[in-house]
Design a protein around this motif. Sequence first.
Motif, PDB file in Angstrom:
ATOM      1  N   VAL A   7      10.100  14.856  -2.100  1.00 34.15           N
ATOM      2  CA  VAL A   7      10.891  13.911  -2.890  1.00 34.15           C
ATOM      3  C   VAL A   7      10.367  12.497  -2.655  1.00 34.15           C
ATOM      4  CG1 VAL A   7      13.182  12.936  -3.292  1.00 34.15           C
ATOM      5  CG2 VAL A   7      12.946  15.368  -2.719  1.00 34.15           C
ATOM      6  N   PHE A   8      10.193  11.755  -3.756  1.00 34.77           N
ATOM      7  CA  PHE A   8       9.805  10.340  -3.679  1.00 34.77           C
ATOM      8  C   PHE A   8      11.087   9.520  -3.742  1.00 34.77           C
ATOM      9  CE2 PHE A   8       7.932   6.667  -6.418  1.00 34.77           C
ATOM     10  CZ  PHE A   8       7.906   5.834  -5.312  1.00 34.77           C
ATOM     11  N   LEU A   9      11.354   8.752  -2.694  1.00 32.05           N
ATOM     12  CA  LEU A   9      12.587   7.959  -2.592  1.00 32.05           C
ATOM     13  C   LEU A   9      12.247   6.475  -2.458  1.00 32.05           C
ATOM     14  CD1 LEU A   9      15.660   7.776  -2.265  1.00 32.05           C
ATOM     15  CD2 LEU A   9      15.371   8.276   0.171  1.00 32.05           C
ATOM     16  N   PRO A  10      12.083   5.763  -3.602  1.00 32.57           N
ATOM     17  CA  PRO A  10      11.830   4.306  -3.541  1.00 32.57           C
ATOM     18  C   PRO A  10      13.148   3.566  -3.350  1.00 32.57           C
ATOM     19  CG  PRO A  10      11.818   5.056  -5.824  1.00 32.57           C
ATOM     20  CD  PRO A  10      12.088   6.270  -4.977  1.00 32.57           C
ATOM     21  N   ARG A  11      13.217   2.654  -2.376  1.00 32.03           N
ATOM     22  CA  ARG A  11      14.493   1.987  -2.115  1.00 32.03           C
ATOM     23  C   ARG A  11      14.281   0.646  -1.429  1.00 32.03           C
ATOM     24  NH1 ARG A  11      17.099   3.547   3.078  1.00 32.03           N
ATOM     25  NH2 ARG A  11      15.521   4.432   4.427  1.00 32.03           N
ATOM     26  N   ALA A  12      15.394  -0.014  -1.102  1.00 38.41           N
ATOM     27  CA  ALA A  12      15.336  -1.324  -0.458  1.00 38.41           C
ATOM     28  C   ALA A  12      15.007  -1.182   1.018  1.00 38.41           C
ATOM     29  CB  ALA A  12      16.669  -2.043  -0.620  1.00 38.41           C
ATOM     30  N   ASP A  13      14.512  -2.257   1.597  1.00 32.96           N
ATOM     31  CA  ASP A  13      14.158  -2.217   3.018  1.00 32.96           C
ATOM     32  C   ASP A  13      15.389  -2.094   3.913  1.00 32.96           C
ATOM     33  OD1 ASP A  13      14.964  -4.765   2.174  1.00 32.96           O
ATOM     34  OD2 ASP A  13      13.885  -5.772   3.788  1.00 32.96           O
ATOM     35  N   ILE A  14      16.572  -2.482   3.397  1.00 29.30           N
ATOM     36  CA  ILE A  14      17.774  -2.445   4.235  1.00 29.30           C
ATOM     37  C   ILE A  14      18.694  -1.267   3.883  1.00 29.30           C
ATOM     38  CG2 ILE A  14      17.778  -4.944   4.608  1.00 29.30           C
ATOM     39  CD1 ILE A  14      19.975  -5.115   2.459  1.00 29.30           C
ATOM     40  N   ALA A  15      18.208  -0.352   3.036  1.00 28.16           N
ATOM     41  CA  ALA A  15      19.054   0.774   2.638  1.00 28.16           C
ATOM     42  C   ALA A  15      19.339   1.676   3.833  1.00 28.16           C
ATOM     43  CB  ALA A  15      18.370   1.571   1.522  1.00 28.16           C
ATOM     44  N   THR A  16      20.488   2.346   3.775  1.00 27.45           N
ATOM     45  CA  THR A  16      20.862   3.253   4.864  1.00 27.45           C
ATOM     46  C   THR A  16      20.030   4.535   4.797  1.00 27.45           C
ATOM     47  OG1 THR A  16      22.574   4.297   3.526  1.00 27.45           O
ATOM     48  CG2 THR A  16      23.215   2.371   4.810  1.00 27.45           C
ATOM     49  N   GLU A  17      20.066   5.304   5.884  1.00 25.63           N
ATOM     50  CA  GLU A  17      19.272   6.527   5.986  1.00 25.63           C
ATOM     51  C   GLU A  17      20.026   7.747   5.477  1.00 25.63           C
ATOM     52  OE1 GLU A  17      16.190   6.348   7.010  1.00 25.63           O
ATOM     53  OE2 GLU A  17      16.291   4.218   7.524  1.00 25.63           O
ATOM     54  N   THR A  18      21.229   7.564   4.962  1.00 25.12           N
ATOM     55  CA  THR A  18      22.088   8.694   4.613  1.00 25.12           C
ATOM     56  C   THR A  18      21.408   9.671   3.666  1.00 25.12           C
ATOM     57  OG1 THR A  18      24.031   7.297   4.867  1.00 25.12           O
ATOM     58  CG2 THR A  18      24.321   9.346   3.648  1.00 25.12           C
ATOM     59  N   LEU A  19      20.856   9.182   2.566  1.00 27.02           N
ATOM     60  CA  LEU A  19      20.275  10.057   1.556  1.00 27.02           C
ATOM     61  C   LEU A  19      19.032  10.760   2.085  1.00 27.02           C
ATOM     62  CD1 LEU A  19      20.271  11.221  -1.261  1.00 27.02           C
ATOM     63  CD2 LEU A  19      19.113   9.153  -2.073  1.00 27.02           C
TER      64      LEU A  19
ATOM     65  N   GLN B 271       0.823  -1.215   0.000  1.00 21.82           N
ATOM     66  CA  GLN B 271       0.000   0.000   0.000  1.00 21.82           C
ATOM     67  C   GLN B 271       0.855   1.261   0.000  1.00 21.82           C
ATOM     68  OE1 GLN B 271      -0.599  -2.581   2.071  1.00 21.82           O
ATOM     69  NE2 GLN B 271      -2.467  -3.353   1.075  1.00 21.82           N
ATOM     70  N   GLN B 272       2.029   1.190   0.625  1.00 20.95           N
ATOM     71  CA  GLN B 272       2.905   2.356   0.670  1.00 20.95           C
ATOM     72  C   GLN B 272       3.362   2.747  -0.740  1.00 20.95           C
ATOM     73  OE1 GLN B 272       6.615   1.774   2.772  1.00 20.95           O
ATOM     74  NE2 GLN B 272       6.616   3.877   3.566  1.00 20.95           N
ATOM     75  N   MET B 273       3.739   1.762  -1.538  1.00 20.06           N
ATOM     76  CA  MET B 273       4.127   2.040  -2.921  1.00 20.06           C
ATOM     77  C   MET B 273       2.937   2.496  -3.751  1.00 20.06           C
ATOM     78  SD  MET B 273       7.165   1.863  -4.402  1.00 20.06           S
ATOM     79  CE  MET B 273       7.073   1.074  -6.008  1.00 20.06           C
ATOM     80  N   ASP B 274       1.764   1.880  -3.527  1.00 15.66           N
ATOM     81  CA  ASP B 274       0.564   2.282  -4.253  1.00 15.66           C
ATOM     82  C   ASP B 274       0.259   3.761  -4.012  1.00 15.66           C
ATOM     83  OD1 ASP B 274       0.238  -0.282  -5.194  1.00 15.66           O
ATOM     84  OD2 ASP B 274      -1.126  -0.888  -3.592  1.00 15.66           O
ATOM     85  N   LYS B 275       0.343   4.163  -2.754  1.00 16.26           N
ATOM     86  CA  LYS B 275       0.056   5.554  -2.397  1.00 16.26           C
ATOM     87  C   LYS B 275       1.051   6.501  -3.040  1.00 16.26           C
ATOM     88  CE  LYS B 275      -0.442   8.617   1.613  1.00 16.26           C
ATOM     89  NZ  LYS B 275      -0.380   8.726   3.090  1.00 16.26           N
TER      90      LYS B 275
END
Length: 540
Positions: A397-409, A302-306
């Motif tokens: 900003v829309f930031l689609p990424r992996a579940d384990i990505a770091t918070e840096t960006l 649902q998060q991606m759908d939104k």
Amino acid sequence: MSTTSAMPTSPATTAPKAQPAGRVSFVGAGPGDASLLTVRATEVLAQADVVIVESPEQHALVTNGADVIDGGTNAAGETLTHAARGKLVVKHAKTGAHVVRLMVGDPFTYATGPEEAQACAKAGISFEVVPGVSSVSAVPAYAGVPLTDKQHREFKVVSVGDSNVDWSEAARHETLVLLSAVNRIGEVAAGLVAAGRSPETPVAMTRQGTTTAQETVVSTLAGIAEAAAASHMTPPAIVVVGEVVAQREVLSWFETKPLYGWRVLVPRTKEQSQSLAARLRMYGAVSEEVPTISVEPPRNPQQMDKAVRGLVEGRYEWVAFTSVNAVKAVREKFEEYGLDARAFSGLKIAAVGEKTAQAIETWGIRPDLVPSGEQSGRGLLEDWPPFDELLDPINRVFLPRADIATETLAAGLVELGWEVDDVTAYRTVRASPPPAPTREAIKSGKFDAVLFTSSSTVRNLVGIAGKPHATTIIACIGPATAKTAEEHGLRVDVMAEKPSAEDLADALAQFGEQRRLQFIEAGDPVLRPSQKKPSSRRKA
């Protein structure tokens, strides 16, 4: 006037339905290197219904789902005769299938192609012949031995095998290419010397030619039998006799590649490893892919759908892609909603690096921002403009990424004044452990190098297979991955200048070339890392 009505045909008298005619393509697969397949051979293989092979290595050439039949041996493991192979080809062609008969080298050059084609002609089955690169010319070329030059303009091919050869006639030719001569090389050499050739005539024997297992022994007629025995040379091999062999010292190009014969472990997903495997093969290495992660949809779609709905409705100013997988995840969601690249109209697109940018460009979109320096989230932040209320109509900003990505960006964008929708577009899940032989090879040093392309590949490989052996070269795609490797007790030997798979392969090749030159300068034989005696791995 009388009329005659046609009587209906009874089922008993109905003519049998004709079986559709099949056809056969006799295709030369070359001497071993799959990249030597001709364009036509590749086209024919893609159209095949049945492929009849004569060696296990040829199975890998069949990628279209066709049925693969062993045409080399029968159920008892006995080598099939020419006649038996012909019957096998005809049998499958009679089913109406397009049969591709893969043959080592060229079908009509020292092969059984003519006999099998005659069987097709006798059975009324149409066939074609797709020439291939013959081992007669290819193997010496890969060994760095020319068959002709300005001084030596002729060569003769002699198939030794079990036949009686008149060496007095053969010895008159400047250069000889001998087939099936390994088991009789002592007898052959003696016959040529007796026929008048000098005992010091150079000889090169090459087995498994054009593959990364290729090995060449160079000696003379007087010493080739002893040299071949010492190197445990076995068939199939090509033997070249003549002064042209002396040019190998200068012309050897294949066996001197920087990673020649290296067995390299690539712990990535199968899809991601293709370009890297091709690059490694260019440098002479054999890569073995071991999946350490699998990419799966997010637990909460649902998060991606939104987010995608918000993108269409104009909620965002920027979309920041941090990986090829993120691009793929958004694209799949677009297809689910019936959207295409037009949904990005009015948006600014950022890519974390060149590979991600290329994935975006397949959509027909050129990214507005790619890091000018380090290709990473940190590098992207260095070039990202701060939010300006006058210039930017929207601050999100829309930031689609992996579940384990770091918070840096995400954290950095917030500091620049942007609001960030940090959305899990895909999950990375640890894969199952590789087969026991692969795990044993990793731990015992049978791999020459391991290429780590992310921190997760380090953690996951160690988790599912254990730490690589102390003698194995460790190559990392960037500083973050190298740090993770060091935290797991590994010494990092190689690091790419840019965070891309190709640059990582290039860096390993440069390391391999420097290492090879060190062996040569010291007067030592060039050994792969897996051939060296174990030593304790230094701590970083």
